[in-house]
Design a protein around this motif. Sequence first.
Motif, PDB file in Angstrom:
ATOM      1  N   ASP A 232      24.105  83.281  36.725  1.00  0.00           N
ATOM      2  CA  ASP A 232      24.121  84.390  35.769  1.00  0.00           C
ATOM      3  C   ASP A 232      22.843  84.415  34.945  1.00  0.00           C
ATOM      4  N   ASN A 233      22.500  85.582  34.433  1.00  0.00           N
ATOM      5  CA  ASN A 233      21.390  85.682  33.491  1.00  0.00           C
ATOM      6  C   ASN A 233      21.744  84.931  32.209  1.00  0.00           C
ATOM      7  N   ILE A 234      20.762  84.233  31.627  1.00  0.00           N
ATOM      8  CA  ILE A 234      20.993  83.471  30.393  1.00  0.00           C
ATOM      9  C   ILE A 234      19.902  83.785  29.388  1.00  0.00           C
ATOM     10  N   SER A 235      20.238  83.601  28.109  1.00  0.00           N
ATOM     11  CA  SER A 235      19.259  83.704  27.021  1.00  0.00           C
ATOM     12  C   SER A 235      19.220  82.368  26.289  1.00  0.00           C
ATOM     13  N   CYS A 236      18.019  81.980  25.823  1.00  0.00           N
ATOM     14  CA  CYS A 236      17.830  80.673  25.204  1.00  0.00           C
ATOM     15  C   CYS A 236      17.027  80.818  23.923  1.00  0.00           C
ATOM     16  N   GLY A 237      17.216  79.879  23.002  1.00  0.00           N
ATOM     17  CA  GLY A 237      16.422  79.906  21.776  1.00  0.00           C
ATOM     18  C   GLY A 237      16.772  78.765  20.848  1.00  0.00           C
ATOM     19  N   TRP A 238      15.850  78.493  19.915  1.00  0.00           N
ATOM     20  CA  TRP A 238      16.017  77.416  18.942  1.00  0.00           C
ATOM     21  C   TRP A 238      16.571  77.956  17.630  1.00  0.00           C
ATOM     22  N   ASP A 239      17.577  77.277  17.141  1.00  0.00           N
ATOM     23  CA  ASP A 239      18.144  77.535  15.807  1.00  0.00           C
ATOM     24  C   ASP A 239      17.655  76.416  14.899  1.00  0.00           C
ATOM     25  N   ILE A 240      16.707  76.707  13.994  1.00  0.00           N
ATOM     26  CA  ILE A 240      16.081  75.634  13.212  1.00  0.00           C
ATOM     27  C   ILE A 240      16.786  75.366  11.886  1.00  0.00           C
ATOM     28  N   ASP A 241      17.782  76.167  11.521  1.00  0.00           N
ATOM     29  CA  ASP A 241      18.500  75.912  10.271  1.00  0.00           C
ATOM     30  C   ASP A 241      20.009  75.761  10.490  1.00  0.00           C
ATOM     31  N   LEU A 242      20.411  75.650  11.755  1.00  0.00           N
ATOM     32  CA  LEU A 242      21.809  75.385  12.119  1.00  0.00           C
ATOM     33  C   LEU A 242      22.785  76.388  11.503  1.00  0.00           C
TER      34      LEU A 242
ATOM     35  N   ILE B 216       8.996  74.433  10.360  1.00  0.00           N
ATOM     36  CA  ILE B 216      10.201  74.119   9.597  1.00  0.00           C
ATOM     37  C   ILE B 216       9.831  73.904   8.138  1.00  0.00           C
ATOM     38  N   PRO B 217      10.451  74.633   7.195  1.00  0.00           N
ATOM     39  CA  PRO B 217      10.121  74.476   5.762  1.00  0.00           C
ATOM     40  C   PRO B 217      10.305  73.043   5.289  1.00  0.00           C
ATOM     41  N   ILE B 218       9.435  72.610   4.393  1.00  0.00           N
ATOM     42  CA  ILE B 218       9.484  71.222   3.908  1.00  0.00           C
ATOM     43  C   ILE B 218      10.793  70.944   3.172  1.00  0.00           C
ATOM     44  N   ALA B 219      11.376  71.986   2.562  1.00  0.00           N
ATOM     45  CA  ALA B 219      12.626  71.791   1.813  1.00  0.00           C
ATOM     46  C   ALA B 219      13.798  71.456   2.719  1.00  0.00           C
ATOM     47  N   ASP B 220      13.672  71.720   4.036  1.00  0.00           N
ATOM     48  CA  ASP B 220      14.774  71.458   4.954  1.00  0.00           C
ATOM     49  C   ASP B 220      14.818  70.014   5.445  1.00  0.00           C
TER      50      ASP B 220
ATOM     51  N   SER C 219      10.276  55.685   4.435  1.00  0.00           N
ATOM     52  CA  SER C 219       9.377  56.728   3.948  1.00  0.00           C
ATOM     53  C   SER C 219       9.412  57.949   4.849  1.00  0.00           C
ATOM     54  N   GLY C 220      10.210  57.899   5.920  1.00  0.00           N
ATOM     55  CA  GLY C 220      10.312  59.019   6.837  1.00  0.00           C
ATOM     56  C   GLY C 220      11.373  60.021   6.427  1.00  0.00           C
ATOM     57  N   SER C 221      11.396  61.148   7.139  1.00  0.00           N
ATOM     58  CA  SER C 221      12.377  62.203   6.881  1.00  0.00           C
ATOM     59  C   SER C 221      12.946  62.691   8.206  1.00  0.00           C
ATOM     60  N   ILE C 222      14.097  63.350   8.130  1.00  0.00           N
ATOM     61  CA  ILE C 222      14.785  63.827   9.328  1.00  0.00           C
ATOM     62  C   ILE C 222      15.249  65.264   9.136  1.00  0.00           C
ATOM     63  N   HIS C 223      15.286  66.005  10.261  1.00  0.00           N
ATOM     64  CA  HIS C 223      15.824  67.372  10.253  1.00  0.00           C
ATOM     65  C   HIS C 223      16.401  67.632  11.640  1.00  0.00           C
ATOM     66  N   SER C 224      17.528  68.331  11.713  1.00  0.00           N
ATOM     67  CA  SER C 224      18.193  68.616  12.979  1.00  0.00           C
ATOM     68  C   SER C 224      18.087  70.099  13.317  1.00  0.00           C
ATOM     69  N   ILE C 225      17.828  70.374  14.599  1.00  0.00           N
ATOM     70  CA  ILE C 225      17.775  71.745  15.103  1.00  0.00           C
ATOM     71  C   ILE C 225      18.679  71.837  16.327  1.00  0.00           C
ATOM     72  N   ALA C 226      18.892  73.055  16.845  1.00  0.00           N
ATOM     73  CA  ALA C 226      19.787  73.222  17.994  1.00  0.00           C
ATOM     74  C   ALA C 226      19.175  74.187  18.998  1.00  0.00           C
ATOM     75  N   LEU C 227      19.319  73.856  20.291  1.00  0.00           N
ATOM     76  CA  LEU C 227      18.992  74.788  21.371  1.00  0.00           C
ATOM     77  C   LEU C 227      20.277  75.505  21.774  1.00  0.00           C
ATOM     78  N   ILE C 228      20.278  76.827  21.663  1.00  0.00           N
ATOM     79  CA  ILE C 228      21.446  77.642  21.998  1.00  0.00           C
ATOM     80  C   ILE C 228      21.182  78.372  23.319  1.00  0.00           C
ATOM     81  N   VAL C 229      22.129  78.244  24.256  1.00  0.00           N
ATOM     82  CA  VAL C 229      22.025  78.913  25.556  1.00  0.00           C
ATOM     83  C   VAL C 229      23.307  79.706  25.784  1.00  0.00           C
ATOM     84  N   VAL C 230      23.173  80.996  26.133  1.00  0.00           N
ATOM     85  CA  VAL C 230      24.328  81.874  26.363  1.00  0.00           C
ATOM     86  C   VAL C 230      24.143  82.588  27.698  1.00  0.00           C
ATOM     87  N   ASP C 231      25.194  82.558  28.560  1.00  0.00           N
ATOM     88  CA  ASP C 231      25.082  83.309  29.816  1.00  0.00           C
ATOM     89  C   ASP C 231      25.654  84.712  29.646  1.00  0.00           C
TER      90      ASP C 231
END
Length: 281
Positions: free
Chosen positions: A90-100, A119-123, A131-143
């Motif tokens: 099937d045809n699919i669409s893909c993309g990154w969600d950077i703020d969940l 990605i904004p520094i506030a996130d 001394s490090g920092s972490i941020h989570s993002i998501a790859l969304i795929v829909v057929d």
Amino acid sequence: MQLLRAINVLTLASLLILTGCFGLVDDTITPADGEDSHTHSDNNEPSSTFFINTNQQMVENLIFNQTTGDATVTSITLSVYSAAVDPDGDNISCGWDIDLDGNVDYPTICTGEFTNLTIPIADWIQIPGSSGSIHSIALIVVDEPGAAIAGILDLQVPYVSGFALYAFAGEDATGSVTDGTGDDLVRITMSQGSDLNWASVSVKISVDNGAPVTCSNGDASGDCDLIEFGTTGDQFWSVGDGVTIVESGQDLCTSGTCVIKVTITDTREGKTLDETTAVAE
């Protein structure tokens, strides 16, 4: 003989009626208790792969204060790779969600693409004990039929020189600079960053491009000393807190007006947190 034949015919007719051969009995097959009576789709979910591109350096995006010359990080740009496939074709669409939030912020090419995300520094969230920092993002795929998947990618930022998760502002201290050895030179205030333990903070100054001088922290043991202001009852340098850098037995600014470059270092990590410049006069 005729009577016996009639009885046989009536008996056979009765049996046919009872067995439903004449359509009088409902022959609909009903699901057993607990079985799902709904029609099931054979559509399969897409599948994806993704990772952070460590071959491309992360870039801090800055804004500059034209008055003080200080730079503040507003966001971080980094590179990620993604690809996806649908097992049904099937045809699919893909993309990154950077703020969940469940919405695609950066559409991608599903057959495989490197994408630069900003990605904004506030996130970013400070990692406790690091001394490090972490941020989570998501790859969304829909057929096309509507089956969707979302995969989480955790991004970690180690502290590197010039990566200003910390920012400090400098300004002239009160009082005039004289030929004495106890003048207040400049004030340095933390404007961005997580709490710093004073035990791991080193502050050096360079006056008019001279050799760096390490300042003592409140005990006047160096040629310059740090006098805290703001919240002084704890052991941390926090946003809004600062220090006044004062001469300590040495006439460091002899001209009456001096350009003072201040370097703040995390000695535990061995990293420069920020550099700022102010004029003492």
